[in-house]
Design a protein around this motif. Sequence first.
Motif, PDB file in Angstrom:
ATOM      1  N   THR A  41      12.540  20.888   5.108  1.00  0.00           N
ATOM      2  CA  THR A  41      12.842  19.999   3.988  1.00  0.00           C
ATOM      3  C   THR A  41      13.241  18.610   4.476  1.00  0.00           C
ATOM      4  OG1 THR A  41      13.523  21.885   2.651  1.00  0.00           O
ATOM      5  CG2 THR A  41      14.274  19.718   1.929  1.00  0.00           C
ATOM      6  N   PHE A  42      14.156  18.556   5.450  1.00  0.00           N
ATOM      7  CA  PHE A  42      14.529  17.255   5.999  1.00  0.00           C
ATOM      8  C   PHE A  42      13.315  16.572   6.629  1.00  0.00           C
ATOM      9  CE2 PHE A  42      19.005  18.858   6.029  1.00  0.00           C
ATOM     10  CZ  PHE A  42      19.575  17.815   5.302  1.00  0.00           C
ATOM     11  N   GLY A  43      12.469  17.350   7.297  1.00  0.00           N
ATOM     12  CA  GLY A  43      11.261  16.797   7.897  1.00  0.00           C
ATOM     13  C   GLY A  43      10.310  16.232   6.853  1.00  0.00           C
ATOM     14  N   ALA A  44      10.145  16.958   5.750  1.00  0.00           N
ATOM     15  CA  ALA A  44       9.259  16.479   4.677  1.00  0.00           C
ATOM     16  C   ALA A  44       9.791  15.177   4.071  1.00  0.00           C
ATOM     17  CB  ALA A  44       9.120  17.544   3.593  1.00  0.00           C
ATOM     18  N   ILE A  45      11.103  15.123   3.857  1.00  0.00           N
ATOM     19  CA  ILE A  45      11.697  13.900   3.308  1.00  0.00           C
ATOM     20  C   ILE A  45      11.487  12.744   4.269  1.00  0.00           C
ATOM     21  CG2 ILE A  45      13.897  12.786   2.710  1.00  0.00           C
ATOM     22  CD1 ILE A  45      14.775  15.565   1.605  1.00  0.00           C
ATOM     23  N   LEU A  46      11.682  12.983   5.560  1.00  0.00           N
ATOM     24  CA  LEU A  46      11.505  11.928   6.551  1.00  0.00           C
ATOM     25  C   LEU A  46      10.051  11.447   6.596  1.00  0.00           C
ATOM     26  CD1 LEU A  46      12.974  10.214   8.606  1.00  0.00           C
ATOM     27  CD2 LEU A  46      12.500  11.966  10.304  1.00  0.00           C
ATOM     28  N   VAL A  47       9.101  12.363   6.541  1.00  0.00           N
ATOM     29  CA  VAL A  47       7.683  11.980   6.526  1.00  0.00           C
ATOM     30  C   VAL A  47       7.376  11.132   5.289  1.00  0.00           C
ATOM     31  CG1 VAL A  47       5.340  12.898   6.227  1.00  0.00           C
ATOM     32  CG2 VAL A  47       6.855  13.868   7.964  1.00  0.00           C
ATOM     33  N   LEU A  48       7.895  11.523   4.150  1.00  0.00           N
ATOM     34  CA  LEU A  48       7.671  10.752   2.919  1.00  0.00           C
ATOM     35  C   LEU A  48       8.299   9.360   3.014  1.00  0.00           C
ATOM     36  CD1 LEU A  48       8.224  13.641   0.372  1.00  0.00           C
ATOM     37  CD2 LEU A  48       6.078  12.384   0.727  1.00  0.00           C
ATOM     38  N   LEU A  49       9.482   9.278   3.614  1.00  0.00           N
ATOM     39  CA  LEU A  49      10.135   7.972   3.771  1.00  0.00           C
ATOM     40  C   LEU A  49       9.369   7.086   4.758  1.00  0.00           C
ATOM     41  CD1 LEU A  49      13.881   9.043   3.805  1.00  0.00           C
ATOM     42  CD2 LEU A  49      12.652   7.863   1.971  1.00  0.00           C
ATOM     43  N   ILE A  50       8.816   7.684   5.798  1.00  0.00           N
ATOM     44  CA  ILE A  50       8.006   6.913   6.751  1.00  0.00           C
ATOM     45  C   ILE A  50       6.754   6.379   6.064  1.00  0.00           C
ATOM     46  CG2 ILE A  50       6.567   7.112   8.823  1.00  0.00           C
ATOM     47  CD1 ILE A  50       8.784   9.014   9.922  1.00  0.00           C
ATOM     48  N   GLN A  51       6.142   7.205   5.240  1.00  0.00           N
ATOM     49  CA  GLN A  51       4.962   6.758   4.476  1.00  0.00           C
ATOM     50  C   GLN A  51       5.355   5.646   3.505  1.00  0.00           C
ATOM     51  OE1 GLN A  51       2.365   7.724   6.349  1.00  0.00           O
ATOM     52  NE2 GLN A  51       1.295   7.905   4.397  1.00  0.00           N
ATOM     53  N   LEU A  52       6.503   5.800   2.856  1.00  0.00           N
ATOM     54  CA  LEU A  52       6.990   4.768   1.939  1.00  0.00           C
ATOM     55  C   LEU A  52       7.154   3.449   2.679  1.00  0.00           C
ATOM     56  CD1 LEU A  52       8.337   3.813  -0.727  1.00  0.00           C
ATOM     57  CD2 LEU A  52      10.486   4.659   0.216  1.00  0.00           C
ATOM     58  N   ARG A  53       7.766   3.492   3.846  1.00  0.00           N
ATOM     59  CA  ARG A  53       7.971   2.280   4.640  1.00  0.00           C
ATOM     60  C   ARG A  53       6.628   1.686   5.051  1.00  0.00           C
ATOM     61  NH1 ARG A  53       7.628   0.592   9.699  1.00  0.00           N
ATOM     62  NH2 ARG A  53       9.067  -0.989  10.437  1.00  0.00           N
ATOM     63  N   ARG A  54       5.729   2.554   5.488  1.00  0.00           N
ATOM     64  CA  ARG A  54       4.432   2.101   6.000  1.00  0.00           C
ATOM     65  C   ARG A  54       3.622   1.357   4.936  1.00  0.00           C
ATOM     66  NH1 ARG A  54      -0.701   3.634   6.167  1.00  0.00           N
ATOM     67  NH2 ARG A  54      -0.401   5.539   4.987  1.00  0.00           N
ATOM     68  N   ILE A  55       3.595   1.858   3.724  1.00  0.00           N
ATOM     69  CA  ILE A  55       2.736   1.225   2.705  1.00  0.00           C
ATOM     70  C   ILE A  55       3.471   0.197   1.855  1.00  0.00           C
ATOM     71  CG2 ILE A  55       1.181   3.195   2.595  1.00  0.00           C
ATOM     72  CD1 ILE A  55       2.420   3.970  -0.033  1.00  0.00           C
ATOM     73  N   SER A  56       4.807   0.099   1.995  1.00  0.00           N
ATOM     74  CA  SER A  56       5.519  -0.888   1.180  1.00  0.00           C
ATOM     75  C   SER A  56       5.777  -2.179   1.929  1.00  0.00           C
ATOM     76  CB  SER A  56       6.840  -0.308   0.665  1.00  0.00           C
ATOM     77  OG  SER A  56       7.733  -0.071   1.736  1.00  0.00           O
ATOM     78  N   ILE A  57       5.516  -2.175   3.217  1.00  0.00           N
ATOM     79  CA  ILE A  57       5.745  -3.407   3.998  1.00  0.00           C
ATOM     80  C   ILE A  57       4.456  -4.167   4.151  1.00  0.00           C
ATOM     81  CG2 ILE A  57       6.344  -4.269   6.279  1.00  0.00           C
ATOM     82  CD1 ILE A  57       8.483  -2.208   6.463  1.00  0.00           C
TER      83      ILE A  57
END
Length: 147
Positions: free
Chosen positions: A131-147
Amino acid sequence: MTAGPDATPRAASPVAFLFAAWFVALSASLAVLFIGEVLGQTPCNLCWFQRAFMFPLAVILGVAAWRADLSIWRYAAPLAVLGGAVALYHSLLYAGIVSAPIVPCTASGPSCTDDAMLILGLPIPLLSLLTFGAILVLLIQLRRISI
């Protein structure tokens, strides 16, 4: 039938990743509350530490999703990493890879190695790590496409 020039796939919306991360954190928080409060299984010390990182994630990611605050990854990622580190240690203890000088589960409470602590055949510490891993992957994707 061939696709026209307008049929190119659209990039995923950053808000979708944010909403998904919030949904995962909220689901995990509600699940552990159900296990503890409804099923009456008292969490061990390491489970409490993992809850200490998951519960705030459910709140801050929910507020960020509501406000469409795409910079939340800066605050949520450290919580996910720290919670994941505790879950990794707990999973290694569960698997017997790491031997602990102090047993993480008390004699009077539940044991994390008990069959009652399996959900869908997986131990709760491993589910927490995923679960923590999934959240981290989603946050990395969020960072990647929002910058």
